[in-house]
Design a protein around this motif. Structure first.
Motif, PDB file in Angstrom:
ATOM      1  N   THR A 109      -5.285  -8.006  -3.733  1.00 47.69           N
ATOM      2  CA  THR A 109      -6.100  -7.558  -3.364  1.00 47.69           C
ATOM      3  C   THR A 109      -5.839  -8.532  -1.703  1.00 47.69           C
ATOM      4  OG1 THR A 109      -6.907  -9.434  -4.426  1.00 47.69           O
ATOM      5  CG2 THR A 109      -7.320  -6.925  -4.760  1.00 47.69           C
ATOM      6  N   SER A 110      -4.947  -9.970  -1.648  1.00 44.21           N
ATOM      7  CA  SER A 110      -5.228 -10.494  -0.852  1.00 44.21           C
ATOM      8  C   SER A 110      -4.464  -9.684   0.581  1.00 44.21           C
ATOM      9  CB  SER A 110      -4.510 -12.019  -0.561  1.00 44.21           C
ATOM     10  OG  SER A 110      -5.533 -12.440  -2.274  1.00 44.21           O
ATOM     11  N   HIS A 111      -3.236  -8.918  -0.019  1.00 42.94           N
ATOM     12  CA  HIS A 111      -1.689  -8.611   0.896  1.00 42.94           C
ATOM     13  C   HIS A 111      -3.136  -7.179   1.086  1.00 42.94           C
ATOM     14  CE1 HIS A 111       0.915 -11.160  -0.716  1.00 42.94           C
ATOM     15  NE2 HIS A 111       1.925 -10.587   0.659  1.00 42.94           N
ATOM     16  N   LEU A 112      -3.949  -6.354   0.193  1.00 48.75           N
ATOM     17  CA  LEU A 112      -4.326  -5.785   0.810  1.00 48.75           C
ATOM     18  C   LEU A 112      -5.437  -5.829   1.951  1.00 48.75           C
ATOM     19  CD1 LEU A 112      -3.987  -1.889   0.047  1.00 48.75           C
ATOM     20  CD2 LEU A 112      -6.273  -2.859  -1.922  1.00 48.75           C
ATOM     21  N   LEU A 113      -5.662  -6.692   1.200  1.00 48.58           N
ATOM     22  CA  LEU A 113      -7.422  -6.609   2.860  1.00 48.58           C
ATOM     23  C   LEU A 113      -6.989  -7.314   4.231  1.00 48.58           C
ATOM     24  CD1 LEU A 113      -9.351  -8.997   0.331  1.00 48.58           C
ATOM     25  CD2 LEU A 113     -10.073  -5.956   1.426  1.00 48.58           C
ATOM     26  N   TRP A 114      -5.538  -6.875   4.208  1.00 43.44           N
ATOM     27  CA  TRP A 114      -5.117  -7.979   5.501  1.00 43.44           C
ATOM     28  C   TRP A 114      -3.983  -6.598   5.998  1.00 43.44           C
ATOM     29  CZ3 TRP A 114      -6.691 -11.214   8.754  1.00 43.44           C
ATOM     30  CH2 TRP A 114      -7.400 -12.607   7.883  1.00 43.44           C
ATOM     31  N   LEU A 115      -3.982  -5.749   4.954  1.00 38.33           N
ATOM     32  CA  LEU A 115      -3.425  -3.999   5.992  1.00 38.33           C
ATOM     33  C   LEU A 115      -4.007  -4.097   7.120  1.00 38.33           C
ATOM     34  CD1 LEU A 115      -2.272  -2.273   2.484  1.00 38.33           C
ATOM     35  CD2 LEU A 115      -1.089  -3.777   4.038  1.00 38.33           C
ATOM     36  N   THR A 127      -2.310   2.495  -3.178  1.00 36.69           N
ATOM     37  CA  THR A 127      -2.070   1.317  -3.545  1.00 36.69           C
ATOM     38  C   THR A 127      -2.749   0.895  -5.211  1.00 36.69           C
ATOM     39  OG1 THR A 127      -3.145  -0.201  -2.597  1.00 36.69           O
ATOM     40  CG2 THR A 127      -0.821   0.222  -1.894  1.00 36.69           C
ATOM     41  N   VAL A 128      -4.337   0.802  -5.027  1.00 38.17           N
ATOM     42  CA  VAL A 128      -4.645   0.789  -6.445  1.00 38.17           C
ATOM     43  C   VAL A 128      -4.547   1.997  -7.008  1.00 38.17           C
ATOM     44  CG1 VAL A 128      -7.125   1.101  -7.090  1.00 38.17           C
ATOM     45  CG2 VAL A 128      -7.119   0.734  -5.102  1.00 38.17           C
ATOM     46  N   VAL A 129      -3.812   1.461  -8.230  1.00 39.87           N
ATOM     47  CA  VAL A 129      -3.298   2.094  -8.719  1.00 39.87           C
ATOM     48  C   VAL A 129      -3.468   2.553 -10.810  1.00 39.87           C
ATOM     49  CG1 VAL A 129      -1.113   2.081  -7.809  1.00 39.87           C
ATOM     50  CG2 VAL A 129      -1.579   0.466  -9.377  1.00 39.87           C
ATOM     51  N   CYS A 130      -4.703   1.285 -10.520  1.00 38.64           N
ATOM     52  CA  CYS A 130      -5.304   1.844 -12.416  1.00 38.64           C
ATOM     53  C   CYS A 130      -6.021   0.372 -12.445  1.00 38.64           C
ATOM     54  CB  CYS A 130      -4.077   1.321 -13.572  1.00 38.64           C
ATOM     55  SG  CYS A 130      -3.658  -0.664 -13.198  1.00 38.64           S
ATOM     56  N   TRP A 131      -7.225   0.405 -12.801  1.00 38.48           N
ATOM     57  CA  TRP A 131      -8.374  -0.901 -13.280  1.00 38.48           C
ATOM     58  C   TRP A 131      -7.314  -1.234 -13.757  1.00 38.48           C
ATOM     59  CZ3 TRP A 131     -12.404  -2.808 -10.792  1.00 38.48           C
ATOM     60  CH2 TRP A 131     -13.396  -2.898 -11.534  1.00 38.48           C
TER      61      TRP A 131
END
Length: 242
Positions: free
Chosen positions: A124-130, A139-143
């Motif tokens: 999530t840290s990498h995701l939030l800075w995209l 990129t959200v593949v599963c819960w």
């Protein structure tokens, strides 16, 4: 389209090592998974017994050498996942074609960041800075159950912003994640060769179409894919979520 008989005769005359195009392995403790030119060897180490895992690495390297496939050792990494409270014993370095494979604490595999605790914080840290929020939906593949409410709120805000850009309302992160989790579970149930197929099959109820929830003594197991996927599956069958 037909195949030229002369071509088939030529292929049949080739030595066996030249026509060996597949390398498959799937046991209780180790398996190999491939996607395009990416290959991952997954091993479960119990009681420090690493023999099967290391033998599989060696056999795969030998197969690549025999079939004239060059391994990029510099891009090959080893990620050890350990949920023990005490500091894990350092493993002997894995050798690939005589070179040591670098051990890392996190690694990006097929767009998903994994770390040595299977925590979603790194991802999530990498995701939030995209720079483009639209990649979120790939990129959200599963819960996973371990994303904090704060991160969930921030991700949903990005989704709403992306929806306003494209002019449509997009599903929330939880909705997308639950949908993909259920789809993945159904794929596993239909695929007898999947490592989790037997685990899921053993949870089938003898009296209904529901799946029995496995006993969980730790929060880590309660937040695992299997537990959440079975809960979603039972809900989709008209049952109550437990």
């Amino acid at each position: 389209m037909g195949v030229d008989p002369q071509l088939m005769d030529w292929i049949s005359d080739l030595p066996h090592w030249q026509t060996t195009v597949h390398f498959c392995y799937n046991s209780e403790l180790c398996h190999i998974q491939k996607y395009a030119d990416d290959t991952a060897i997954v091993g479960c180490i119990r009681d420090d017994r690493e023999e099967e895992y290391r033998r599989l690495v060696g056999d795969f390297a030998a197969w690549c050498h025999t079939n004239h496939l060059q391994l990029n050792t510099s891009k090959t990494k080893e990620l050890v996942i350990d949920f023990g409270r005490s500091r894990p014993r350092p493993m002997r370095p894995v050798l690939l074609e005589g070179a040591e494979v670098e051990a890392v604490d996190s690694y990006r595999y097929l767009g998903l960041w994994l770390d040595n605790k299977l925590d979603w914080t790194t991802h999530t840290s990498h995701l939030l800075w995209l720079p483009h929020a639209s990649v979120l939906f790939y990129t959200v593949v599963c819960w996973g159950g371990s994303i904090s409410k704060k991160d969930t709120s921030r991700l949903d805000k990005l989704i709403r912003r992306a929806g306003s850009v494209v002019g449509t309302k997009l599903d929330s992160m939880v909705t997308v994640a639950e949908s993909r989790t259920l789809d993945k579970l159904l794929d596993i149930m239909d695929n007898a060769s999947h490592p989790l197929h037997t685990v899921i099959s053993n949870q089938r109820s003898l009296f209904s179409e529901r799946l029995l929830l496995p006993k969980c003594r730790t929060n880590r197991l309660k937040n695992s894919f299997v537990h959440h996927a079975i809960t979603l599956y039972n809900s989709s069958q008209g049952g109550r979520r437990t």
